[in-house]
Write a protein that holds these residues in place. Structure first.
Motif, PDB file in Angstrom:
ATOM      1  N   GLN A 152       0.965  -1.022   0.022  1.00  0.00           N
ATOM      2  CA  GLN A 152      -0.038  -0.073  -0.047  1.00  0.00           C
ATOM      3  C   GLN A 152       0.767   1.215  -0.036  1.00  0.00           C
ATOM      4  OE1 GLN A 152      -2.233  -1.402   3.614  1.00  0.00           O
ATOM      5  NE2 GLN A 152      -3.956  -0.955   2.412  1.00  0.00           N
ATOM      6  N   ASP A 155       0.822   5.691  -0.346  1.00  0.00           N
ATOM      7  CA  ASP A 155       0.124   6.691  -0.269  1.00  0.00           C
ATOM      8  C   ASP A 155       0.992   7.784  -0.921  1.00  0.00           C
ATOM      9  OD1 ASP A 155      -2.203   5.665   0.728  1.00  0.00           O
ATOM     10  OD2 ASP A 155      -1.602   6.233   2.817  1.00  0.00           O
ATOM     11  N   ILE A 162      -2.886   9.008  -9.844  1.00  0.00           N
ATOM     12  CA  ILE A 162      -2.854   7.995  -9.276  1.00  0.00           C
ATOM     13  C   ILE A 162      -2.772   6.662  -9.908  1.00  0.00           C
ATOM     14  CG2 ILE A 162      -4.048   6.285  -7.399  1.00  0.00           C
ATOM     15  CD1 ILE A 162      -4.695   8.771  -5.983  1.00  0.00           C
ATOM     16  N   ALA A 163      -3.450   6.428 -10.952  1.00  0.00           N
ATOM     17  CA  ALA A 163      -3.316   5.598 -11.997  1.00  0.00           C
ATOM     18  C   ALA A 163      -2.089   5.369 -12.754  1.00  0.00           C
ATOM     19  CB  ALA A 163      -4.655   5.593 -12.969  1.00  0.00           C
ATOM     20  N   SER A 205       0.442   4.474 -10.309  1.00  0.00           N
ATOM     21  CA  SER A 205       0.405   2.921 -10.067  1.00  0.00           C
ATOM     22  C   SER A 205       1.124   2.278 -11.326  1.00  0.00           C
ATOM     23  CB  SER A 205      -1.136   2.538  -9.860  1.00  0.00           C
ATOM     24  OG  SER A 205      -1.189   1.415  -9.537  1.00  0.00           O
ATOM     25  N   ARG A 206       0.997   2.425 -12.424  1.00  0.00           N
ATOM     26  CA  ARG A 206       1.627   1.792 -13.448  1.00  0.00           C
ATOM     27  C   ARG A 206       2.989   1.887 -13.513  1.00  0.00           C
ATOM     28  NH1 ARG A 206      -3.211   3.348 -15.999  1.00  0.00           N
ATOM     29  NH2 ARG A 206      -2.434   5.605 -16.453  1.00  0.00           N
ATOM     30  N   VAL A 230       5.010   2.425 -10.740  1.00  0.00           N
ATOM     31  CA  VAL A 230       5.419   1.776  -9.521  1.00  0.00           C
ATOM     32  C   VAL A 230       5.495   0.187 -10.091  1.00  0.00           C
ATOM     33  CG1 VAL A 230       4.777   0.942  -7.270  1.00  0.00           C
ATOM     34  CG2 VAL A 230       4.692   3.536  -8.043  1.00  0.00           C
ATOM     35  N   GLY A 231       4.196  -0.477 -10.524  1.00  0.00           N
ATOM     36  CA  GLY A 231       4.122  -1.948 -11.105  1.00  0.00           C
ATOM     37  C   GLY A 231       5.269  -2.164 -11.900  1.00  0.00           C
ATOM     38  N   LEU A 236      -0.870  -4.620  -5.337  1.00  0.00           N
ATOM     39  CA  LEU A 236      -0.285  -3.219  -5.358  1.00  0.00           C
ATOM     40  C   LEU A 236      -1.654  -2.209  -5.373  1.00  0.00           C
ATOM     41  CD1 LEU A 236       1.828  -0.842  -5.404  1.00  0.00           C
ATOM     42  CD2 LEU A 236       1.536  -1.254  -8.153  1.00  0.00           C
ATOM     43  N   GLU A 237      -1.621  -1.432  -4.280  1.00  0.00           N
ATOM     44  CA  GLU A 237      -2.701  -0.483  -4.013  1.00  0.00           C
ATOM     45  C   GLU A 237      -1.869   0.850  -3.839  1.00  0.00           C
ATOM     46  OE1 GLU A 237      -5.304  -0.984  -0.709  1.00  0.00           O
ATOM     47  OE2 GLU A 237      -5.739  -2.915  -1.720  1.00  0.00           O
ATOM     48  N   VAL A 238      -2.280   1.936  -4.705  1.00  0.00           N
ATOM     49  CA  VAL A 238      -1.774   3.355  -4.850  1.00  0.00           C
ATOM     50  C   VAL A 238      -2.812   4.187  -4.486  1.00  0.00           C
ATOM     51  CG1 VAL A 238      -0.638   5.175  -5.715  1.00  0.00           C
ATOM     52  CG2 VAL A 238       0.206   2.668  -6.228  1.00  0.00           C
TER      53      VAL A 238
END
Length: 172
Positions: free
Chosen positions: A39, A41, A53-54, A57-58, A60-61, A77-79
């Motif tokens: 998780q 933030d 955020i999307a 998230s990509r 980071v993934g 994975l949660e962002v």
């Protein structure tokens, strides 16, 4: 997970967040059934929207998949953002909370509910709310060294100050 994993994640994610114009606020790794949950933030002075955020998230993934930080095991994975009742742990958090109500636990054991009027690198000027509506609100300077922990409070019935300043006297 171990502090080492969190430290390694932070080392990987900090530059990615900075490159995206974001502040990395928190990283948590927990066990969620048979896999781990990561998780993250992020925030900015103006907040973050779902597209930001999307996109992050990509990024980071991809970075996690290319690194060995998470090992070979599966992870979720949660962002997101710190949320409405965000903790106030750093000067930038206090600055972002200007105008907001906060519940503040003091080092000396006291507790106050106060509106953050302004904040700088050393402390914040707050307007302490009267207990149970008795008395008047009073301004107080709090140094961060006096604060054990603080969290923004959600206000459901607060009237917009701009509307009040426009002369809305309640007459119809």
């Amino acid at each position: 997970m171990s502090t080492t994993t969190n430290d390694r994640l932070r080392a990987l994610l900090e530059p990615l967040a900075a490159q995206a114009g974001l502040d990395l606020e928190d990283v948590r790794v927990t066990q969620a059934g048979s896999r781990r949950q990561v998780q993250i933030d992020v925030d900015t002075d103006d907040g973050v929207d779902m597209d930001t955020i999307a996109d992050f998230s990509r990024v980071v993934g991809e970075a996690l998949d290319e690194s060995d930080v998470m090992g070979d095991g599966a992870y979720l994975l949660e962002v997101g953002s710190p949320g409405a009742e965000r903790p106030l742990a750093l000067p930038r958090h206090w600055q972002r909370a200007e105008g907001r109500l906060a519940k503040i636990h003091l080092i000396d054991g006291g507790e106050v509910v106060a509106r953050v009027l302004e904040a700088d690198e050393d402390g914040a000027l707050v307007e302490v709310q009267p207990v149970k509506g008795r008395g008047r609100a009073k301004e107080r300077r709090l140094e961060y060294s006096e604060v054990a922990r603080a969290r923004v409070q959600v206000e459901f019935n607060r009237k917009d100050e701009e509307l009040l300043d426009e002369g809305d006297d309640g007459a119809e």
